[in-house]
Design a protein around this motif. Structure first.
Motif, short mmCIF file in Angstrom:
data_model
loop_
_atom_site.label_atom_id
_atom_site.label_comp_id
_atom_site.label_asym_id
_atom_site.label_seq_id
_atom_site.Cartn_x
_atom_site.Cartn_y
_atom_site.Cartn_z
N ARG A 746 -9.43 9.81 1.32
CA ARG A 746 -8.59 8.64 1.04
C ARG A 746 -7.11 9.02 1.11
N LEU A 747 -6.35 8.24 1.88
CA LEU A 747 -4.90 8.41 1.96
C LEU A 747 -4.26 7.54 0.90
N LEU A 748 -3.46 8.15 0.05
CA LEU A 748 -2.82 7.43 -1.05
C LEU A 748 -1.32 7.68 -1.06
N VAL A 749 -0.56 6.65 -1.37
CA VAL A 749 0.87 6.82 -1.61
C VAL A 749 1.04 7.30 -3.03
N GLU A 750 1.88 8.27 -3.24
CA GLU A 750 2.09 8.82 -4.58
C GLU A 750 2.43 7.72 -5.58
N GLY A 751 1.86 7.83 -6.80
CA GLY A 751 1.97 6.77 -7.79
C GLY A 751 3.39 6.38 -8.14
N ARG A 752 4.34 7.31 -8.02
CA ARG A 752 5.72 6.99 -8.40
C ARG A 752 6.34 5.94 -7.49
N PHE A 753 5.72 5.71 -6.30
CA PHE A 753 6.28 4.72 -5.38
C PHE A 753 5.71 3.31 -5.63
N THR A 754 4.67 3.21 -6.49
CA THR A 754 4.08 1.88 -6.76
C THR A 754 3.94 1.63 -8.26
N SER A 755 4.67 2.40 -9.06
CA SER A 755 4.51 2.29 -10.51
C SER A 755 5.28 1.14 -11.13
N SER A 756 6.20 0.52 -10.38
CA SER A 756 6.99 -0.59 -10.92
C SER A 756 7.47 -1.46 -9.77
N ILE A 757 8.04 -2.63 -10.14
CA ILE A 757 8.56 -3.53 -9.11
C ILE A 757 9.72 -2.87 -8.36
N SER A 758 10.57 -2.14 -9.09
CA SER A 758 11.73 -1.51 -8.44
C SER A 758 11.28 -0.45 -7.44
N SER A 759 10.24 0.32 -7.78
CA SER A 759 9.76 1.33 -6.84
C SER A 759 9.06 0.68 -5.64
N LEU A 760 8.38 -0.46 -5.92
CA LEU A 760 7.72 -1.17 -4.83
C LEU A 760 8.75 -1.74 -3.85
N GLN A 761 9.89 -2.13 -4.39
CA GLN A 761 10.94 -2.68 -3.53
C GLN A 761 11.42 -1.66 -2.48
N ASN A 762 11.32 -0.37 -2.84
CA ASN A 762 11.79 0.70 -1.94
C ASN A 762 10.70 1.23 -1.02
N LEU A 763 9.53 0.58 -1.06
CA LEU A 763 8.44 1.00 -0.17
C LEU A 763 8.90 0.86 1.28
N LEU A 764 8.74 1.92 2.06
CA LEU A 764 9.24 1.93 3.44
C LEU A 764 8.20 1.36 4.40
N ILE A 765 8.67 0.49 5.29
CA ILE A 765 7.82 -0.11 6.32
C ILE A 765 8.40 0.27 7.67
N LYS A 766 7.55 0.79 8.55
CA LYS A 766 8.03 1.23 9.86
C LYS A 766 7.99 0.06 10.83
N SER A 767 9.13 -0.21 11.45
CA SER A 767 9.21 -1.31 12.41
C SER A 767 8.76 -0.82 13.79
N PRO A 768 8.42 -1.73 14.71
CA PRO A 768 8.01 -1.35 16.07
C PRO A 768 9.08 -0.54 16.81
N THR A 769 10.34 -0.68 16.39
CA THR A 769 11.43 0.05 17.07
C THR A 769 11.48 1.52 16.63
N GLY A 770 10.69 1.85 15.57
CA GLY A 770 10.68 3.23 15.08
C GLY A 770 11.49 3.42 13.82
N ALA A 771 12.29 2.42 13.45
CA ALA A 771 13.10 2.51 12.23
C ALA A 771 12.24 2.21 11.01
N THR A 772 12.58 2.81 9.88
CA THR A 772 11.88 2.51 8.62
C THR A 772 12.76 1.62 7.77
N VAL A 773 12.15 0.58 7.23
CA VAL A 773 12.88 -0.45 6.48
C VAL A 773 12.28 -0.56 5.09
N PRO A 774 13.09 -0.55 4.02
CA PRO A 774 12.55 -0.78 2.68
C PRO A 774 12.05 -2.22 2.55
N LEU A 775 11.03 -2.41 1.72
CA LEU A 775 10.42 -3.73 1.56
C LEU A 775 11.44 -4.77 1.12
#
Length: 1018
Positions: A746-775
């Protein structure tokens, strides 16, 4: 009556017939299925559907409405109820009783297949299943182990216990609950991944593609054709850790990118037995199989398994349906034996002849064995109600035999030979007992046409009572004359007449003289008593079915919505401390989290704990399960922040005693009405735990995507959803096969990145262009609240208010609730309604149908007697004995405090058939005396005292045969007890009154006929 003469003349042939019956009876009992209740078929089917990530309102709009529209067009549908929860939907479709459910389920599948185009493409296909009571477990086990990890314990259950139970004949399924599986967790740092130009999806694809063994064609070498196989499957956690991963910084090993460890998976369900970690096992039997036999096989297999398990592993039985079945059937069987003994004792007291008593005593088991033969060939099972029918029939079984034996006995006293007395004595009353048996059997005919739960429960009982009476008729007409002609030795008449009975006869004759001198006054007095008894009816409560003490209490404890599994577990420790001091508790099994009552793919409820409490056997405790449940209920009130529901005496096929359905369009208005209703009915005496099924204030996190911003990065809603889902739940990339077991990778994101709304806001999403964007760059994230469940009935939103009842009857409490609602609840408009459902609805339906059956039974009894007497007048006189039963019935229910229920009505139905028997025997003999030339009054004064002994004997044997059931001895007799009470009290008083009332009515009618005839002749 040639067959009677043949049975007396050919005793050897009849002996062979008896032997054949006994052999067939033994084979029948051995091969009959044993169960708690008859096989029940409910006209209910269910549709389940899932849509991952959707809330209740989305589920309602996207799944519930189109599927409701589809199944609502099927013929014979009575109601459609849907339950929309987070991620899942359950639709219950109720059909009219009598619907062919195989055909109905097929039509449902066709309609749902046609509606697939209206459902979201991402949602899996809905499933259709029939509701079957046999799907309830017959056995629940808990496995514990000292000093063992939860995952190790679960592996023992899965590998060493479950396969052995699965292999048992007639076991349908074995399910495991609780515990945690072992898995390999790959913990990822999104920032680190982004620096290497990687995403979770890319890692998943790499791991999945590398962990395979694949064929790669063939090669010819030295005249051999050899297959080529490329092996790349992981064999250990080191293989996973050493997997090369291409990155923008070169090829790196997976262990350099992520933290890899072998550990227990995160679970949403925990289970404990008496405070120890436990794994639960539920065992279901195949439909139609013998519960007792299956339970014996399971017990034997568990004994074998225990010897092979480590010493620290222990298997405890939490719930065993066969235990209650065994106790109940043993109680009913012992009541039958006691009843038989009391009936035989009465015979000896009246006849003072041991041989006659033995003849009748032999007639009882022979009738029972013959009944078993009938039951086997008609497909009946041995259960609480069919054996209850036998217990009810014990006293009635000997009625026919008593009447015939008494007449044979009297004929021998008059100087006839054994064979002559057997033939003549049987012929004299043969016609009367055939008529009386048919009147009793015919009352059950209307039940065949009654539909509903009550009919399904009591049809087998009706069949068995009918079989027992027909068997007793055969025994009385054939076997009793045979045995009498061979063994009956009569003493001189002066020696057999006991002084007590002579006194009774003398006083009865004197009373009869007074009655015939004042027939109108007698009738007026009896009618006055009848009218007086009717005034007691308002003081008798009503119920559907009586509660049954099964020694089992269940608790559902809920914390506020959104509570974590840990918080719920801590609260169970407080509950355990409260329950610990209750001495009646034997085992305490608790399941924390899990799917609970909504088990069809709607996600787990981490805020809920479900208790299964096994009490000590009834003989080892002084309180019933309802009383223990009430104490638990009081103790749990001391614990803050929980909503606890405690239930006991649950038969499994009836709903809550109080169930109010509130329907209307607006959820807010429905919630307000429901809250007012709960507050109102909680003040009514006897009402326990009123609650609404509407669950609001369900905390949630709302991710509102800004489509314009997301589009600038080439990111869509599906990608955002997938990224959040992978981060919070993890994703299984592949499985590692090792030493016969498979572990998830199982692939898991470390708990510190999903432990609160503020940490969830900084979750990185990779765009098709290759750039990573925070949620937070493409969406607004906030807290919200919404309903956790939306219920709709017949396409209207519904909230149900349910409650239990303690120490009060259902009918009275329902009336008080109805009155309180009318006075205090004002509905906004005609679009909102409050209706009663639950056991009250079942009770009213059963009362209506059984009342119609009772009315039809009265008509059928009259028709049978009209055919027998070839007259409409004499059956009409006999039918006057039927309303007299009301006096005893009302008195009996008032004395015992028993409410009027389905069992009481069935008892009243049986009473209608047997209460006329005494009048038939009396009127039939009166007609014989009249034909012999006796004057009217003289005939009555001869017939009454002459038939007094058989009437008293048959009545007392019926009553005493039912005394053990009336007193409720043993476990599992609660269902038969109301029937026994009605028959015992109704028959007792009706017989006493019939002995004076019927002669008075007969005398008046016949005297009027004679006067009319004289006038016509003159």
């Amino acid at each position: 009556m040639k067959i009677i003469k043949l049975s007396v003349v050919r005793p050897i042939a009849m002996g062979m017939v008896i032997l054949l019956i006994l052999i067939l009876g033994g084979v029948s009992v051995k091969n009959m299925t044993v169960d708690l209740f008859p096989e029940l078929t409910f006209p209910i089917a269910a549709v389940t559907a899932t849509y991952e990530g959707a809330g209740p309102q989305e589920i309602e709009n996207l799944l519930a409405k189109p599927l409701e529209n589809a199944v609502g067009t099927i013929p014979n549908v009575e109601s459609v109820t849907s339950f929309s929860r987070n991620g899942g939907l359950l639709i219950l479709v109720s059909f009219n009783w009598g619907t062919d459910m195989d055909f109905a389920a097929l039509k449902m599948r066709e309609k749902i297949d046609a509606a697939r185009e209206f459902l979201p493409k991402q949602a899996p296909a809905p499933l259709v299943m029939r509701f079957d009571p046999s799907d309830l477990p017959i056995l629940q086990l808990a496995v514990t182990a000292e000093n063992e990890k939860f995952s190790t314990l679960k592996r023992i259950v899965e590998e060493d216990i479950k396969p052995r139970l699965d292999g048992i004949d007639d076991v349908a399924s074995v399910s495991i609950e609780g515990g945690a599986d072992h898995e390999i967790q790959v913990n990822l740092d999104p920032e680190k991944l982004a620096s290497y130009g990687l995403t979770t999806q890319q890692l998943q694809q790499i791991i999945e593609s590398e962990n395979i063994n694949l064929p790669a064609g063939n090669i010819r070498d030295q005249n051999q054709n050899l297959p080529i196989r490329v092996t790349g499957q992981f064999e250990s956690i080191d293989d996973v850790a050493s997997l090369p991963i291409p990155t923008n910084s070169g090829v790196l090993l997976l262990k350099n990118i992520a933290d890899i460890q072998e550990t227990d998976e995160e679970t949403t369900q925990l289970s404990y037995l008496n405070g120890k970690d436990a794994i639960g096992i539920s065992i279901l039997k195949q439909s139609g199989s013998n519960t007792m036999e299956v339970a014996k096989k399971i017990e034997k297999k568990l004994d074998e398994t225990n010897k092979l398990l480590p010493d620290n592993v222990k298997i405890d039985v939490i719930f065993d349906q066969s235990r209650f079945i065994n106790q109940s059937i043993s109680a009913v069987s012992s009541n039958m034996l006691v009843g038989s003994g009391l009936a035989a004792g009465i015979l000896y007291l009246f006849l003072r002849n041991i041989r006659s008593t033995l003849i009748i005593s032999f007639a009882i088991p022979l009738s029972i064995v013959t009944t078993f033969v009938f039951m086997y060939f008609s497909g009946q099972t041995l259960n609480l109600l069919t054996l209850g029918g036998l217990a009810l029939g014990i006293g009635m079984m000997v009625d026919n035999a008593i009447v015939i034996l008494e007449n044979i006995y009297r004929s021998q006293q008059l100087g006839m030979s054994l064979k002559e007395a057997a033939i003549k004595g049987t012929k004299e009353v043969g016609t009367a007992i055939i008529a009386s048996t048919l009147t009793t059997v015919i009352v059950f005919l209307p039940i065949v046409f009654v539909e509903g739960l009550a009919a399904q429960l009591f049809k087998p009982l009706a069949f068995v009572v009918s079989f027992s009476l027909l068997a007793s008729l055969f025994t009385a007409l054939i076997i009793v004359p045979l045995l009498s002609s061979l063994f009956l030795k009569v003493q001189e008449k002066k020696e057999t007449s006991g002084t007590i009975f002579e006194t009774i006869v003398r006083r009865y004759k004197a009373l009869l003289v007074t009655v015939l001198n004042h027939p109108k006054k007698t009738i007026m007095i009896v009618v006055s008593v009848l009218l007086l008894s009717l005034t007691g009816i308002p003081f008798i409560g009503t119920e559907f079915l009586p509660a049954q003490d099964q020694g089992f209490v269940s608790i559902t404890a809920k914390l506020p919505e959104g509570s974590s599994l840990d918080a719920t577990y801590k609260k169970t420790e407080e509950i355990n401390n409260e329950i610990k001091g209750i001495k009646e508790v034997d085992l305490l099994y608790v399941k924390v989290g899990g799917a609970a009552n909504f088990s069809f793919g709607a996600g787990s409820q981490t805020n809920q704990a479900n208790y299964s409490i096994l009490l000590k056997p009834a003989g080892e405790r002084s309180r019933s399960d309802l009383e223990v449940a009430e104490e638990i209920r009081k103790k749990l009130k001391n614990i803050p922040n929980i909503e606890a529901t405690v239930s006991a005496s649950n038969s499994g096929f009836s709903t809550s005693p109080i169930s109010l359905s509130i329907t209307g369009p607006d959820l807010k208005v429905l919630e307000q009405i429901a809250n007012e209703t709960v507050a109102l009915i909680s003040k009514i005496d006897g009402v326990r735990e009123p609650k609404s099924n509407y669950e609001t204030e369900n905390p949630e996190i709302v991710v509102d995507i800004d489509r314009e911003k997301a589009a600038q990065y080439g990111i869509g809603s599906a990608q955002v959803t997938s990224s959040i889902n992978d981060a919070t739940k993890g994703v299984v990339a592949s499985r590692l096969a090792r030493n016969g077991e498979e572990l998830d990778i199982r692939l898991l994101v470390e708990g510190r990145f999903t432990s609160s709304i503020s940490s969830l806001q900084n979750l990185l999403i990779k765009s098709p262009t290759g750039a990573t964007v925070p949620l937070q760059a493409v969406a607004d994230i906030s807290r919200g609240q919404g309903p956790s469940q939306i219920v709709r009935t017949n396409r209207l939103r519904e909230i149900t208010v349910q409650a239990d009842i303690l120490n009060r009857d259902l009918g009275t409490v329902t009336e008080e609730i109805d009155e309180a609602l009318k006075e205090n609840i004002s509905l906004p408009n005609n679009r909102y309604k409050i209706t009663f459902g639950g056991q009250n609805e079942q009770m009213n339906d059963a009362f209506y149908k059984l009342s119609l059956a009772l009315a039809l039974a009265v008509v059928l009894v009259y028709m049978v007697m009209a055919g027998q007497f070839e007259s409409f007048l004499y059956p009409f006189i006999i039918m006057f004995s039927v309303p007299l039963t009301i006096i005893g019935v009302v008195l009996g229910l008032l004395i015992t405090g028993e409410p009027l229920g389905v069992g009481s009505l069935v008892g009243l139905l049986i009473l209608t058939g047997i209460v006329v028997n005494n009048a038939i025997v009396l009127i039939d003999y009166l007609q014989q005396l009249k034909q012999e030339g006796y004057e009217l009054k003289e005939a009555i004064l001869i017939a009454g005292p002459t038939r007094l002994r058989p009437i008293l004997m048959t009545t007392l044997t019926t009553i005493l045969g039912l005394i053990p059931l009336t007193l409720g001895f043993g476990e599992g007799t609660e269902v038969q007890q109301p029937m026994a009470i009605v028959i015992v009290f109704g028959l007792s008083l009706a017989t006493l009154i019939t002995l004076i009332f019927i002669p008075a009515v007969y005398y008046l009618v016949e005297r009027r006929r004679q006067e009319k005839r004289l006038i016509e002749e003159t």
